[in-house]
Motif scaffolding. Structure first.
Motif, PDB file in Angstrom:
ATOM      1  N   GLY A 294       0.781  -1.113   0.068  1.00 31.54           N
ATOM      2  CA  GLY A 294       0.047  -0.018   0.128  1.00 31.54           C
ATOM      3  C   GLY A 294       0.963   1.464   0.032  1.00 31.54           C
ATOM      4  N   HIS A 295       0.267   2.474  -0.220  1.00 31.08           N
ATOM      5  CA  HIS A 295       0.930   3.431  -0.415  1.00 31.08           C
ATOM      6  C   HIS A 295       0.666   4.283   1.005  1.00 31.08           C
ATOM      7  CE1 HIS A 295       1.329   7.679  -2.843  1.00 31.08           C
ATOM      8  NE2 HIS A 295       2.171   7.547  -1.982  1.00 31.08           N
ATOM      9  N   VAL A 296       1.772   4.870   1.331  1.00 30.81           N
ATOM     10  CA  VAL A 296       1.923   5.757   2.503  1.00 30.81           C
ATOM     11  C   VAL A 296       2.493   7.007   2.258  1.00 30.81           C
ATOM     12  CG1 VAL A 296       2.413   6.015   4.919  1.00 30.81           C
ATOM     13  CG2 VAL A 296       1.611   3.683   4.074  1.00 30.81           C
ATOM     14  N   HIS A 297       1.584   8.008   2.606  1.00 23.16           N
ATOM     15  CA  HIS A 297       2.314   9.558   2.137  1.00 23.16           C
ATOM     16  C   HIS A 297       2.627  10.016   3.595  1.00 23.16           C
ATOM     17  CE1 HIS A 297       3.188  13.157   0.350  1.00 23.16           C
ATOM     18  NE2 HIS A 297       2.360  13.693   1.070  1.00 23.16           N
ATOM     19  N   VAL A 298       3.804  10.636   3.706  1.00 20.15           N
ATOM     20  CA  VAL A 298       4.311  11.171   4.908  1.00 20.15           C
ATOM     21  C   VAL A 298       4.331  12.700   4.742  1.00 20.15           C
ATOM     22  CG1 VAL A 298       6.178  11.056   6.763  1.00 20.15           C
ATOM     23  CG2 VAL A 298       5.543   9.150   5.508  1.00 20.15           C
ATOM     24  N   ILE A 299       3.810  13.436   5.651  1.00 25.31           N
ATOM     25  CA  ILE A 299       3.991  14.677   5.957  1.00 25.31           C
ATOM     26  C   ILE A 299       4.795  15.243   7.167  1.00 25.31           C
ATOM     27  CG2 ILE A 299       2.832  17.058   6.159  1.00 25.31           C
ATOM     28  CD1 ILE A 299       0.352  15.553   4.692  1.00 25.31           C
ATOM     29  N   GLY A 300       5.907  15.787   6.804  1.00 23.01           N
ATOM     30  CA  GLY A 300       6.637  16.013   8.277  1.00 23.01           C
ATOM     31  C   GLY A 300       8.085  16.207   7.696  1.00 23.01           C
ATOM     32  N   GLY A 301       8.927  16.433   8.711  1.00 25.33           N
ATOM     33  CA  GLY A 301      10.510  16.582   8.687  1.00 25.33           C
ATOM     34  C   GLY A 301      11.072  16.217  10.002  1.00 25.33           C
ATOM     35  N   GLY A 302      12.445  16.339   9.764  1.00 31.59           N
ATOM     36  CA  GLY A 302      13.389  16.159  10.932  1.00 31.59           C
ATOM     37  C   GLY A 302      13.440  14.626  11.282  1.00 31.59           C
ATOM     38  N   SER A 320       5.859   7.986  -0.061  1.00 31.95           N
ATOM     39  CA  SER A 320       5.961   9.184  -0.570  1.00 31.95           C
ATOM     40  C   SER A 320       6.102   9.942   0.602  1.00 31.95           C
ATOM     41  CB  SER A 320       5.059   9.499  -1.515  1.00 31.95           C
ATOM     42  OG  SER A 320       3.887   9.655  -0.979  1.00 31.95           O
ATOM     43  N   ILE A 321       6.630  11.396   0.304  1.00 31.70           N
ATOM     44  CA  ILE A 321       6.738  12.353   1.243  1.00 31.70           C
ATOM     45  C   ILE A 321       6.655  13.672   0.669  1.00 31.70           C
ATOM     46  CG2 ILE A 321       9.368  12.285   1.018  1.00 31.70           C
ATOM     47  CD1 ILE A 321       9.271  13.077   3.997  1.00 31.70           C
ATOM     48  N   GLY A 322       6.026  14.746   1.215  1.00 29.95           N
ATOM     49  CA  GLY A 322       5.899  15.851   0.886  1.00 29.95           C
ATOM     50  C   GLY A 322       5.303  16.758   1.653  1.00 29.95           C
ATOM     51  N   ALA A 323       5.323  18.130   1.456  1.00 28.14           N
ATOM     52  CA  ALA A 323       6.562  18.791   0.716  1.00 28.14           C
ATOM     53  C   ALA A 323       7.776  18.689   1.707  1.00 28.14           C
ATOM     54  CB  ALA A 323       5.994  20.125   0.234  1.00 28.14           C
ATOM     55  N   LEU A 339      12.560   7.600  -2.810  1.00 26.86           N
ATOM     56  CA  LEU A 339      11.075   7.740  -2.617  1.00 26.86           C
ATOM     57  C   LEU A 339      10.610   8.765  -3.581  1.00 26.86           C
ATOM     58  CD1 LEU A 339      11.001   7.812   1.356  1.00 26.86           C
ATOM     59  CD2 LEU A 339      10.895   5.709  -0.217  1.00 26.86           C
ATOM     60  N   GLU A 340       9.293   8.768  -3.910  1.00 23.92           N
ATOM     61  CA  GLU A 340       8.578   9.753  -4.434  1.00 23.92           C
ATOM     62  C   GLU A 340       8.698  10.934  -3.556  1.00 23.92           C
ATOM     63  OE1 GLU A 340       4.213  10.725  -6.334  1.00 23.92           O
ATOM     64  OE2 GLU A 340       4.757   8.598  -5.799  1.00 23.92           O
ATOM     65  N   MET A 341       8.942  12.149  -4.033  1.00 24.21           N
ATOM     66  CA  MET A 341       8.805  13.339  -3.253  1.00 24.21           C
ATOM     67  C   MET A 341       8.287  14.385  -3.869  1.00 24.21           C
ATOM     68  SD  MET A 341      12.714  13.623  -1.707  1.00 24.21           S
ATOM     69  CE  MET A 341      13.462  13.082  -3.187  1.00 24.21           C
ATOM     70  N   ILE A 342       7.631  15.385  -3.050  1.00 26.15           N
ATOM     71  CA  ILE A 342       7.281  16.757  -3.609  1.00 26.15           C
ATOM     72  C   ILE A 342       8.211  17.653  -3.108  1.00 26.15           C
ATOM     73  CG2 ILE A 342       5.162  18.209  -3.725  1.00 26.15           C
ATOM     74  CD1 ILE A 342       3.463  15.958  -3.923  1.00 26.15           C
ATOM     75  N   GLU A 343       9.009  18.243  -4.054  1.00 29.62           N
ATOM     76  CA  GLU A 343       9.941  19.044  -3.385  1.00 29.62           C
ATOM     77  C   GLU A 343       9.961  20.543  -3.432  1.00 29.62           C
ATOM     78  OE1 GLU A 343      13.891  16.920  -4.939  1.00 29.62           O
ATOM     79  OE2 GLU A 343      12.351  16.770  -6.473  1.00 29.62           O
ATOM     80  N   VAL A 344      10.202  21.325  -2.602  1.00 32.11           N
ATOM     81  CA  VAL A 344      10.549  22.820  -2.754  1.00 32.11           C
ATOM     82  C   VAL A 344      11.715  23.327  -2.517  1.00 32.11           C
ATOM     83  CG1 VAL A 344       7.792  23.115  -1.967  1.00 32.11           C
ATOM     84  CG2 VAL A 344       9.877  23.196  -0.340  1.00 32.11           C
ATOM     85  N   PRO A 356      -2.060  21.898  -5.083  1.00 33.95           N
ATOM     86  CA  PRO A 356      -2.776  21.028  -5.816  1.00 33.95           C
ATOM     87  C   PRO A 356      -1.978  19.546  -5.871  1.00 33.95           C
ATOM     88  CG  PRO A 356      -2.443  22.966  -6.791  1.00 33.95           C
ATOM     89  CD  PRO A 356      -1.663  23.197  -5.943  1.00 33.95           C
ATOM     90  N   LYS A 357      -0.580  19.663  -6.318  1.00 29.78           N
ATOM     91  CA  LYS A 357      -0.057  18.400  -6.236  1.00 29.78           C
ATOM     92  C   LYS A 357       0.051  17.613  -4.777  1.00 29.78           C
ATOM     93  CE  LYS A 357       4.322  19.400  -8.030  1.00 29.78           C
ATOM     94  NZ  LYS A 357       5.730  19.302  -8.165  1.00 29.78           N
ATOM     95  N   LEU A 358       0.040  18.241  -3.889  1.00 31.56           N
ATOM     96  CA  LEU A 358       0.055  17.442  -2.530  1.00 31.56           C
ATOM     97  C   LEU A 358      -1.321  16.870  -2.121  1.00 31.56           C
ATOM     98  CD1 LEU A 358       1.900  20.114  -0.095  1.00 31.56           C
ATOM     99  CD2 LEU A 358       2.630  17.616  -0.766  1.00 31.56           C
ATOM    100  N   SER A 359      -2.283  17.830  -2.782  1.00 30.30           N
ATOM    101  CA  SER A 359      -3.574  17.257  -2.536  1.00 30.30           C
ATOM    102  C   SER A 359      -3.758  15.857  -3.200  1.00 30.30           C
ATOM    103  CB  SER A 359      -4.809  18.256  -2.937  1.00 30.30           C
ATOM    104  OG  SER A 359      -4.471  19.518  -2.035  1.00 30.30           O
TER     105      SER A 359
END
Lengths: 465, 365
Positions: A294-302, A320-323, A339-344, A356-359
């Motif tokens: 399954g696909h788990v998306h993580v929001i966070g850092g540190g 995946s992680i982002g942003a 990992l798949e990432m949404i980068e800034v 939009p990408k994050l959503s």
């Protein structure tokens, strides 16, 4: 005037090659040829048809679980053990048919924790390395003494040359034994767990020194427990398991998740070290990774996020992680893990443009995990998108009041997320994810550490109100 | 200082000590003899060849190998009494010489065994040599019939010791390898078994029991020049072999596998060391009975003084062992009634060993 007298009459290449193989070992021939060696120790099959070739000037690491046959293989190369089948050739000669003296001029060994409980001083121990060269009635030539001095310089044992070997520390003793092996002046050097009982500094020093010796032309075969050190220092690795050769090649080829799973029967993650670039193995406990998917998306850092990424990845989820900001710790980890990432960009805020990408990714993920990050006005959009998930998990160990730097707005967003999310302690995230992915079992596996709804607005929120 | 220089200095010093001990020992006894008189008696025996004749037929018979007849002339002719001369030459000197050779044998064999077994409690009889020799000797003394082949006590003891060592070695060897631990245990088992045989023979020995027990205690009482000659001819080649294996013994201390990796032919070396030191021990025991503690404490004493390196330890232990046994035997025979020297070595050696042990000096090789 050059005189090329060679006028080949008939297929010269074949002849030459045969000649070389039969007579003198040349620089090009492998220094060690292990040919389908089988060793039976009592009732145990220690080695089972192992074949391998070691080229001159290579540093080969023997890896594998305890009892895989690493030490047995080393002992077979020194002819301390005679194999039941197969043969070992060093420099083109079968070691098991040579006298000890001849073997000890080809192969030197640094043994694993030798107890040296008698009163020889360090210099005397190192001088024993010259035994293969000194005749029974001679006291040793100048050349022998020079070799001893040189070996002691090289391994930096000069400072305590006159101390009793029973009084030196473990790290020093290791170097004394290495010095003795160097004094033996052999083309091939075998090391049995050279770093096993050393602290990290001495581990690195020892292996750097071995690397240097390899650069100077020695061939080294070392049994090494620490896979990361093996990957970092060895040219090639030979993975043994239950006396069989599992894999042989460059560290990257040998240290793969499948090989490690097979040999060590444990989950391990293979990445590249960001600084040295060496292959890096991280062993994981069995708590992670049974039947995951399954696909788990993580929001966070540190730091917490970094660890979470490792664990989820190891458990087999598509993560995946982002942003994330480029250059942040979690960004690096994600890169290592592929990992798949949404980068800034670095130091940029997460603005409406990436929303939009994050959503999108949050919506498609099976589960979204929000780590207890610091809330800034700059990353609120990042947090806000979690609303798009209908399977949100909030992993939190610290009260919001400690990390809310976004004022009332931050509090508002976070509180609204809590209402739809399942909130757990960070070390329970894995269970929570499983529950989310497999809802039937949720009731059966009541999580005792789950934070109950009335606790959610509990103690740490009181200040803010 | 370099090892070779240290070895020479220590050996020279101990040789001087040995000769002084011997000289003193000759002087001591029921009849006191002045050292100057002793020197005169010794010098009177010095002879140099003055004429050499080659090849007459009669000389062939006397010297069948080399057809040479040598005429000797005594250089000195000091005036000494006949009785002093006989006491020195026929009574005291053979005993002292035998004591020196036996002490040398036991000490060097003890040093080899301690190094070989990497065990500070090892002594020359650890693999059953003494028990085997004792069986031979006690059988020769107590059995009511003569031993086959007309064996005398000494030869019976020598053969008994060597056979016991061979049996122990054979029992402990499997597939061409002889683990040291197995050897040690086999040695203890065989010694115990032989001890039972000795006890049984003593029980049935009747009147000869006293002689047998006296022999078992270890003594130099029946020293004769012929016994000295046996040891004097046997020992030099054996001792030279042991001295030549000093470096191998050092490396063997590291353990057998490491010794192999350093170029020692381990099993072969073990066979040589065991065989030669067993022969040395058996020869000593055959002429003097079981004298304990010399082979145990002399190596330890010398290890404290010169260090663990066998290249210096072997020769110095040998010389110190010789001096030690001459000294203790002098004590044994200078009391009101003579006692077996084995009692003296044990009575002096055990407390001294305990002293070293308590001082934490003897705990390793």
């Amino acid at each position: 005037m050059s005189s090329p007298h060679q006028l080949p009459t008939e297929d010269p290449q074949d002849n030459d090659e045969d000649q070389e193989l039969a007579d003198s070992p040349t620089e090009a021939s492998p220094i060690v040829t292990i040919d389908s060696v089988a060793v039976q120790l009592g009732d145990v099959t220690a080695l089972d048809g192992v074949s391998s070739i070691v080229e001159r000037g290579d540093f080969l690491g023997l890896i594998g679980p305890n009892g895989a046959g690493k030490t047995t293989l080393l002992r077979t190369i020194t002819a301390a053990i005679t194999p039941d089948e197969g043969s070992v050739q060093v420099n083109g000669e079968a070691v098991h048919s040579l006298p000890s003296r001849a073997v000890s001029r080809k192969v030197a060994v640094v043994p694993q924790d030798t107890s040296l409980s008698f009163d020889f001083n360090v210099r005397e121990i190192v001088a024993m390395g010259r035994t293969p060269y000194i005749s029974r009635f001679s006291g040793g030539e100048r050349a022998d003494r020079n070799a001893v001095e040189e070996a002691m310089m090289r391994t930096e044992v000069m400072d305590f040359a006159d101390r009793s070997v029973s009084e030196v520390s473990g790290g020093e003793r290791q170097r004394v034994l290495l010095a003795r092996a160097l004094a033996q002046d052999t083309p091939l050097l075998l090391l049995d767990e050279p770093t096993a009982s050393l602290d990290i500094n001495h581990q690195i020093r020892t292996l750097e020194l071995v690397r240097e010796l390899v650069r100077d032309g020695k061939t080294v075969i070392a049994a090494i427990h620490d896979l990361n050190l093996a990957a970092r220092y060895c040219d090639e690795l030979l993975l043994l398991e239950e006396g069989k050769k599992m894999a042989r090649g460059e560290p990257g080829e040998v240290l793969t998740t499948e090989h490690l799973k097979g040999a060590f029967d444990s989950r391990a993650m293979v990445t590249r070290h960001p600084i040295t670039g060496a292959v890096r193995v991280t062993a994981l406990s069995d708590d992670y990774g049974q039947g995951a998917g399954g696909h788990v998306h993580v929001i966070g850092g540190g730091g917490r996020t970094t660890r979470l990424l490792y664990e989820l990845c190891a458990a087999g989820y598509e993560v995946s992680i982002g942003a994330v900001q480029e250059g942040a710790a979690s960004h690096e980890t994600a890169q290592l893990l592929g990992l798949e990432m949404i980068e800034v960009p670095p130091f940029a805020v997460v603005d409406e443009s990436v929303k939009p990408k994050l959503s999108q990714i949050v919506r498609t993920a099976d589960v979204t995990v929000l780590v207890d990050v610091e809330l800034h006005p700059g990353n609120l959009p990042n947090i806000e998108v979690a609303h798009a998930s209908d399977t949100l998990i909030i992993a939190e160990d610290r009260p919001l009041s400690d990390r809310n730097h976004a004022g009332e707005r931050g509090h508002e967003i976070y509180t609204s997320l809590r209402e739809v999310a399942k909130t757990v302690a960070t070390n329970n995230v894995y269970n929570a994810i499983q529950d989310r992915l497999d809802p039937e079992e949720e009731t059966a596996m009541a999580d005792p550490t789950e934070i109950s709804p009335d606790q959610r607005d509990g103690p740490y929120e009181t200040e803010l109100r | 200082m370099r090892l070779r220089v240290r070895t020479v200095i220590w050996s020279a010093g101990l040789t001087v000590l040995l000769f002084l001990t011997m000289l003193l020992s000759v002087a001591i006894g029921p009849v006191g003899i002045e050292p100057t008189v002793i020197l005169k008696i010794l010098l009177n025996e010095v002879a140099v060849p003055t004429s050499v004749q080659f090849g007459s037929s009669s000389d062939y018979r006397s010297l069948p190998i080399i057809p040479i007849a040598v005429e000797m002339t005594h250089v000195f002719s000091y005036n000494v009494t006949e009785s002093d001369s006989i006491i020195v030459w026929q009574i005291r000197l053979p005993r002292i010489a035998l004591g020196a050779l036996v002490g040398l044998s036991l000490a060097i064999a003890g040093t080899v065994m301690q190094g070989f077994f990497r065990n500070p409690m090892a002594d020359p009889s650890i693999i059953g040599v003494s028990s085997g020799a004792a069986v031979g000797a006690v059988a020769a003394i107590t059995l009511p019939f003569a031993l086959p082949f007309g064996l005398e006590l000494q030869s019976a003891a020598l053969i008994g010791g060597v056979v016991a060592a061979f049996v122990v070695y054979g029992l402990a060897t499997e597939g061409g390898r002889t683990p040291v631990a197995t050897l040690l245990l086999a040695g203890i088992a065989v010694s115990t078994f032989l001890g039972a045989i000795i006890s049984f023979m003593l029980l049935r020995s009747g009147e000869s029991m006293q002689e047998a027990v006296f022999w078992l205690m270890g003594h130099l009482h029946f020293a004769t020049w012929s016994r000295v000659k046996i040891l004097f001819l046997m020992l030099p080649p054996l001792v030279i072999v042991l001295l030549a294996y000093g470096r191998d013994l050092n490396v063997l201390l590291l353990g057998e596998e490491e010794a192999h990796n350093l170029g020692i032919e381990v099993e072969q070396t073990k066979r040589v060391l065991l065989g030669v030191s067993s022969l040395v021990t058996a020869a000593a025991v055959a002429v003097s009975g079981v004298i304990g503690f010399v082979g145990l404490i002399v190596p330890h004493m010398m290890r404290l003084l010169v260090g663990p390196d066998h290249r210096i330890l072997l020769p110095t232990s040998a010389l110190a062992g010789a001096a030690f046994l001459v000294a203790t035997d002098t004590l044994a025979r200078s009391g009101p009634g003579e006692i077996p020297v084995g009692i003296v070595t044990a009575a002096l050696g055990a407390p001294f060993f305990l002293f070293l042990l308590r001082r934490r000096k003897v705990y390793a090789l």
